[in-house]
Design a protein around this motif. Sequence first.
Motif, PDB file in Angstrom:
ATOM      1  N   GLY A 239     -21.801  12.077 -19.512  1.00 25.98           N
ATOM      2  CA  GLY A 239     -22.349  11.529 -20.734  1.00 25.98           C
ATOM      3  C   GLY A 239     -23.825  11.781 -20.962  1.00 25.98           C
ATOM      4  N   ARG A 240     -24.479  12.519 -20.043  1.00 25.11           N
ATOM      5  CA  ARG A 240     -25.918  12.725 -20.175  1.00 25.11           C
ATOM      6  C   ARG A 240     -26.310  14.177 -20.465  1.00 25.11           C
ATOM      7  N   ALA A 241     -25.338  15.040 -20.649  1.00 25.87           N
ATOM      8  CA  ALA A 241     -25.618  16.477 -20.730  1.00 25.87           C
ATOM      9  C   ALA A 241     -26.622  16.841 -21.812  1.00 25.87           C
ATOM     10  N   SER A 242     -26.625  16.097 -22.918  1.00 22.86           N
ATOM     11  CA  SER A 242     -27.519  16.440 -24.027  1.00 22.86           C
ATOM     12  C   SER A 242     -28.635  15.419 -24.219  1.00 22.86           C
ATOM     13  N   ARG A 243     -28.741  14.470 -23.290  1.00 24.33           N
ATOM     14  CA  ARG A 243     -29.743  13.415 -23.456  1.00 24.33           C
ATOM     15  C   ARG A 243     -31.098  13.847 -22.905  1.00 24.33           C
ATOM     16  N   PRO A 244     -32.199  13.390 -23.515  1.00 26.02           N
ATOM     17  CA  PRO A 244     -33.528  13.672 -22.964  1.00 26.02           C
ATOM     18  C   PRO A 244     -33.729  12.886 -21.670  1.00 26.02           C
ATOM     19  N   TYR A 245     -34.638  13.362 -20.848  1.00 24.45           N
ATOM     20  CA  TYR A 245     -34.929  12.698 -19.581  1.00 24.45           C
ATOM     21  C   TYR A 245     -36.329  12.094 -19.666  1.00 24.45           C
ATOM     22  N   PRO A 246     -36.435  10.820 -20.022  1.00 25.80           N
ATOM     23  CA  PRO A 246     -37.755  10.238 -20.298  1.00 25.80           C
ATOM     24  C   PRO A 246     -38.655  10.129 -19.073  1.00 25.80           C
ATOM     25  N   LYS A 247     -38.101  10.081 -17.856  1.00 28.19           N
ATOM     26  CA  LYS A 247     -38.939   9.931 -16.663  1.00 28.19           C
ATOM     27  C   LYS A 247     -39.858  11.141 -16.483  1.00 28.19           C
ATOM     28  N   ALA A 248     -39.357  12.336 -16.788  1.00 29.47           N
ATOM     29  CA  ALA A 248     -40.187  13.527 -16.656  1.00 29.47           C
ATOM     30  C   ALA A 248     -41.343  13.494 -17.657  1.00 29.47           C
ATOM     31  N   ALA A 249     -41.036  13.116 -18.896  1.00 29.86           N
ATOM     32  CA  ALA A 249     -42.096  13.019 -19.915  1.00 29.86           C
ATOM     33  C   ALA A 249     -43.118  11.958 -19.531  1.00 29.86           C
ATOM     34  N   MET A 250     -42.641  10.873 -18.983  1.00 33.71           N
ATOM     35  CA  MET A 250     -43.520   9.782 -18.563  1.00 33.71           C
ATOM     36  C   MET A 250     -44.461  10.231 -17.445  1.00 33.71           C
ATOM     37  N   LEU A 251     -43.933  10.924 -16.449  1.00 31.51           N
ATOM     38  CA  LEU A 251     -44.763  11.366 -15.327  1.00 31.51           C
ATOM     39  C   LEU A 251     -45.722  12.482 -15.750  1.00 31.51           C
ATOM     40  N   ARG A 252     -45.305  13.314 -16.677  1.00 37.63           N
ATOM     41  CA  ARG A 252     -46.230  14.335 -17.195  1.00 37.63           C
ATOM     42  C   ARG A 252     -47.380  13.668 -17.944  1.00 37.63           C
ATOM     43  N   ALA A 253     -47.080  12.625 -18.708  1.00 38.47           N
ATOM     44  CA  ALA A 253     -48.137  11.893 -19.423  1.00 38.47           C
ATOM     45  C   ALA A 253     -49.078  11.220 -18.433  1.00 38.47           C
ATOM     46  N   ALA A 254     -48.511  10.678 -17.362  1.00 38.29           N
ATOM     47  CA  ALA A 254     -49.327  10.033 -16.340  1.00 38.29           C
ATOM     48  C   ALA A 254     -50.234  11.044 -15.661  1.00 38.29           C
ATOM     49  N   LEU A 255     -49.696  12.221 -15.350  1.00 36.22           N
ATOM     50  CA  LEU A 255     -50.496  13.264 -14.717  1.00 36.22           C
ATOM     51  C   LEU A 255     -51.625  13.715 -15.636  1.00 36.22           C
ATOM     52  N   SER A 256     -51.316  13.874 -16.913  1.00 32.02           N
ATOM     53  CA  SER A 256     -52.347  14.272 -17.873  1.00 32.02           C
ATOM     54  C   SER A 256     -53.456  13.229 -17.950  1.00 32.02           C
ATOM     55  N   ALA A 257     -53.081  11.961 -17.907  1.00 31.43           N
ATOM     56  CA  ALA A 257     -54.076  10.888 -17.952  1.00 31.43           C
ATOM     57  C   ALA A 257     -54.959  10.917 -16.711  1.00 31.43           C
ATOM     58  N   CYS A 258     -54.357  11.155 -15.560  1.00 30.02           N
ATOM     59  CA  CYS A 258     -55.132  11.234 -14.314  1.00 30.02           C
ATOM     60  C   CYS A 258     -56.121  12.390 -14.342  1.00 30.02           C
ATOM     61  N   ARG A 259     -55.726  13.485 -14.952  1.00 26.46           N
ATOM     62  CA  ARG A 259     -56.614  14.644 -15.016  1.00 26.46           C
ATOM     63  C   ARG A 259     -57.813  14.382 -15.920  1.00 26.46           C
ATOM     64  N   GLY A 260     -57.688  13.380 -16.790  1.00 28.38           N
ATOM     65  CA  GLY A 260     -58.811  13.035 -17.649  1.00 28.38           C
ATOM     66  C   GLY A 260     -59.867  12.197 -16.969  1.00 28.38           C
ATOM     67  N   VAL A 261     -59.590  11.756 -15.748  1.00 32.89           N
ATOM     68  CA  VAL A 261     -60.563  10.960 -15.000  1.00 32.89           C
ATOM     69  C   VAL A 261     -61.650  11.887 -14.446  1.00 32.89           C
TER      70      VAL A 261
END
Length: 290
Positions: A239-261
């Motif tokens: 049931g997940r074949a076409s669903r987005p994976y929000p954890k990856a987007a979340m961790l990418r956003a977190a990494l981007s925020a850390c790089r702004g420090v």
Amino acid sequence: MSANLTPGPFGTSFTDLLASPALTVLRMAALAASQDDGIDEDSLDLMYEQVAAGVLADLAPEIIWRELARGLSARAPSRMLRALRECDALAVLLPEVDALFGVPQIADDPDQVDIGEHLLRTVDEAARREAPFAVRYAALVFNVGKSDSPREHLPVHYRQVLARGVPRIEAISARFGVPDDCLDLALLANAECERVHRAAEMRAGSITAMLERVDAFGQPERFEQLMTLCTCDFRAYPGRASRPYPKAAMLRAALSACRGVDEAAIATDALLEARAQAVAAALQSRRWEA
């Protein structure tokens, strides 16, 4: 796929294939991964007879690896793995992977999945996404520590990462001379994939610690490969074949925020806290602030 992993051309002559039944078994299975249909029953019966006769026993590991790499690089790696399993070759070549079939793992709907069947869907999702070879290899082996989890705990798996997963992944990789980047990602996925799946439950400090632990700052390409693998694993569940994976987007956003420090303006012992605060602000949720 790196140059040293590219499978050789399909230059083996028909005469050579007839002279080497073991190579025939592997080559037919590998070819199945690039075809629309599976292997016909007569061919599978012949392959089964050859495997039962022990033709794989003396086959050089580098030849085995070449064909496995060929199949994993194709558009439907599951067809190779199914063919190898149906003729009992998978139990000879990759007993650690073969042992995963029939072992349950907790899921959502249904509440359990067969880990072996889940693995087949994961490698095919990696192929569909044209993932790098290291991702495909990691998808093949990162769950091998779960094959003999205590039955009383199933479908949950305890202590599989260090006690069983690491030595088995290292043994498979050593057996075939698997390149270091493939081994490295497989071990990382073994340790971190389930934690990535639980990222939404973490606070900002734990997320930041994860990013540091997987060296997302120093090895961003490997971090992206881990995110790709976790996405493939997520989408392999029913049931997940076409669903987005929000954890990856979340961790990418977190990494981007850390790089702004501004690291240069912050003492080393305060950097983790500063990054955690940046993550909390980027994710815009009070539950991540502590």
